[in-house]
Design a protein around this motif. Structure first.
Motif, PDB file in Angstrom:
ATOM      1  N   LYS A 133       0.837  -1.203   0.000  1.00 54.44           N
ATOM      2  CA  LYS A 133       0.000   0.000   0.000  1.00 54.44           C
ATOM      3  C   LYS A 133       0.870   1.251   0.000  1.00 54.44           C
ATOM      4  O   LYS A 133       0.602   2.220  -0.720  1.00 54.44           O
ATOM      5  N   LYS A 134       1.915   1.213   0.782  1.00 54.08           N
ATOM      6  CA  LYS A 134       2.856   2.339   0.835  1.00 54.08           C
ATOM      7  C   LYS A 134       3.488   2.575  -0.533  1.00 54.08           C
ATOM      8  O   LYS A 134       3.631   3.727  -0.977  1.00 54.08           O
ATOM      9  N   ALA A 135       3.866   1.496  -1.209  1.00 56.44           N
ATOM     10  CA  ALA A 135       4.486   1.622  -2.533  1.00 56.44           C
ATOM     11  C   ALA A 135       3.493   2.129  -3.569  1.00 56.44           C
ATOM     12  O   ALA A 135       3.836   2.951  -4.432  1.00 56.44           O
ATOM     13  N   LEU A 136       2.248   1.665  -3.502  1.00 57.90           N
ATOM     14  CA  LEU A 136       1.218   2.127  -4.438  1.00 57.90           C
ATOM     15  C   LEU A 136       1.004   3.631  -4.333  1.00 57.90           C
ATOM     16  O   LEU A 136       0.806   4.322  -5.335  1.00 57.90           O
ATOM     17  N   TYR A 137       1.051   4.138  -3.103  1.00 53.80           N
ATOM     18  CA  TYR A 137       0.800   5.566  -2.869  1.00 53.80           C
ATOM     19  C   TYR A 137       2.060   6.426  -2.950  1.00 53.80           C
ATOM     20  O   TYR A 137       1.995   7.639  -2.773  1.00 53.80           O
ATOM     21  N   SER A 138       3.182   5.811  -3.219  1.00 48.22           N
ATOM     22  CA  SER A 138       4.438   6.559  -3.243  1.00 48.22           C
ATOM     23  C   SER A 138       4.470   7.559  -4.395  1.00 48.22           C
ATOM     24  O   SER A 138       3.793   7.403  -5.415  1.00 48.22           O
ATOM     25  N   ALA A 139       5.282   8.601  -4.222  1.00 48.28           N
ATOM     26  CA  ALA A 139       5.409   9.627  -5.265  1.00 48.28           C
ATOM     27  C   ALA A 139       5.932   9.031  -6.572  1.00 48.28           C
ATOM     28  O   ALA A 139       5.598   9.501  -7.666  1.00 48.28           O
ATOM     29  N   LYS A 140       6.722   7.986  -6.473  1.00 47.55           N
ATOM     30  CA  LYS A 140       7.305   7.369  -7.663  1.00 47.55           C
ATOM     31  C   LYS A 140       6.279   6.612  -8.493  1.00 47.55           C
ATOM     32  O   LYS A 140       6.336   6.642  -9.728  1.00 47.55           O
ATOM     33  N   TYR A 141       5.350   5.957  -7.840  1.00 47.55           N
ATOM     34  CA  TYR A 141       4.467   5.045  -8.566  1.00 47.55           C
ATOM     35  C   TYR A 141       3.008   5.486  -8.658  1.00 47.55           C
ATOM     36  O   TYR A 141       2.280   4.993  -9.519  1.00 47.55           O
ATOM     37  N   HIS A 142       2.576   6.363  -7.769  1.00 47.27           N
ATOM     38  CA  HIS A 142       1.153   6.728  -7.830  1.00 47.27           C
ATOM     39  C   HIS A 142       0.885   7.645  -9.028  1.00 47.27           C
ATOM     40  O   HIS A 142       1.508   8.697  -9.164  1.00 47.27           O
ATOM     41  N   PRO A 143      -0.038   7.249  -9.912  1.00 47.01           N
ATOM     42  CA  PRO A 143      -0.282   8.033 -11.128  1.00 47.01           C
ATOM     43  C   PRO A 143      -1.172   9.249 -10.878  1.00 47.01           C
ATOM     44  O   PRO A 143      -1.781   9.380  -9.809  1.00 47.01           O
ATOM     45  N   GLU A 144      -1.227  10.105 -11.864  1.00 43.18           N
ATOM     46  CA  GLU A 144      -2.193  11.204 -11.816  1.00 43.18           C
ATOM     47  C   GLU A 144      -3.609  10.619 -11.775  1.00 43.18           C
ATOM     48  O   GLU A 144      -3.857   9.513 -12.273  1.00 43.18           O
ATOM     49  N   GLU A 145      -4.518  11.381 -11.211  1.00 43.35           N
ATOM     50  CA  GLU A 145      -5.882  10.873 -11.000  1.00 43.35           C
ATOM     51  C   GLU A 145      -6.530  10.397 -12.298  1.00 43.35           C
ATOM     52  O   GLU A 145      -7.256   9.397 -12.326  1.00 43.35           O
ATOM     53  N   GLN A 146      -6.291  11.092 -13.395  1.00 39.80           N
ATOM     54  CA  GLN A 146      -6.899  10.749 -14.664  1.00 39.80           C
ATOM     55  C   GLN A 146      -6.185   9.602 -15.383  1.00 39.80           C
ATOM     56  O   GLN A 146      -6.705   9.055 -16.352  1.00 39.80           O
TER      57      GLN A 146
END
Length: 272
Positions: A168-181
């Motif tokens: 969950k931490k990795a999914l939300y990380s600045a590196k991997y979390h995409p723009e909302e669209q």
């Protein structure tokens, strides 16, 4: 030529003409019958093809089909649908409910900013967390990434609670979390790339198979329902509820998104 022979010749000629006309009528009738028969067969074939196409188009696919999948509950869950997910020390007296949608950019900001504080609180036993996953952004934007990431989180939870928290931490990380669209979480290959940053998942053949097979797709849908029908009346993410009270930031309206606001809200809810 005698009159008698002339009459016979004329009669024979008329009979030949009549026979030819009758033969022509029979040929035309056979031709019409063949054309009608072919047309009927063609119409039936077209109708059958259209019917089959309609039937195929009406068959559920993808996430619609997942609604009818067998429900597989990840390990480390409880409840009728396996949607009760409790994380942290069992001895912790307080339970913080955390409502999050994988695609939610505000959730990502919270995890990046306040996440380390939450980790410390869990380690100290200040509270345990009940995770409630949402996927409403798939409807609003739309897309599939929230549901697909939720299914992947189920696969991670099946490995261990720590693997779930790290993923969950990795999914939300600045590196991997995409723009909302950007619906990048819909791609299993991208979710696996993120999972490879978590040692417990990178070496887990079970996780890889569950992600590929969509083992927890139905569970992801059930988890989403638990958010939609939550009794805390949380209707956006992130959301935090402690001792029946929804936590708010300094403005009294939005969730606490800074470390200071979060600690203040948590401490106030614990004191009652």
């Amino acid at each position: 030529m005698s009159k008698r022979n002339s009459q016979a010749a004329k009669s024979a000629a008329r009979e030949r003409i009549k026979a030819q006309q009758e033969a022509e009528r029979r040929r035309e009738k056979r031709k019409r019958t063949a054309i009608v028969g072919t047309t009927i067969v063609a119409v039936l074939a077209i109708a059958g093809g259209v019917g089959y196409a309609v039937m195929q188009s009406n068959k559920p696919s993808g996430w619609d089909a997942a609604k009818d999948d067998k429900l597989v509950r990840p390990a480390h869950t409880s409840g009728d649908k396996g949607t009760t997910v409790i994380l942290g020390k069992a001895s912790a007296k307080q339970t913080l409910k955390v409502y999050e949608d994988p695609r939610c950019p505000v959730c990502a900001g919270f995890e990046q900013t306040v996440g380390p504080t939450v980790e410390k609180d869990l380690d100290k036993g200040k509270y345990k967390i009940q995770f409630i996953g949402a996927t409403f952004l798939d409807r609003n934007i739309p897309g599939e990434g929230s549901r697909n990431a939720m299914s992947a989180l189920g696969a991670a939870l099946n490995v261990s609670q720590d693997a779930f928290l790290d993923y969950k931490k990795a999914l939300y990380s600045a590196k991997y979390h995409p723009e909302e669209q950007d619906d990048k979480f819909k791609d299993d290959s991208y979710l696996q790339e993120i999972a490879d940053q978590v040692p417990a998942l990178k070496k887990s053949a079970t996780f890889k198979k569950d992600l590929k097979d969509g083992t927890y797709d139905r569970w992801a849908l059930e988890m989403s329902k638990s958010f939609d029908s939550n009794k805390d009346k949380v209707d956006s993410t992130p959301g935090f509820v402690l001792n029946g009270k929804e936590l708010k930031g300094a403005d009294g309206k939005n969730p606490p998104l800074s470390v200071a606001d979060f600690n203040k809200a948590v401490d106030a809810a614990i004191k009652g």
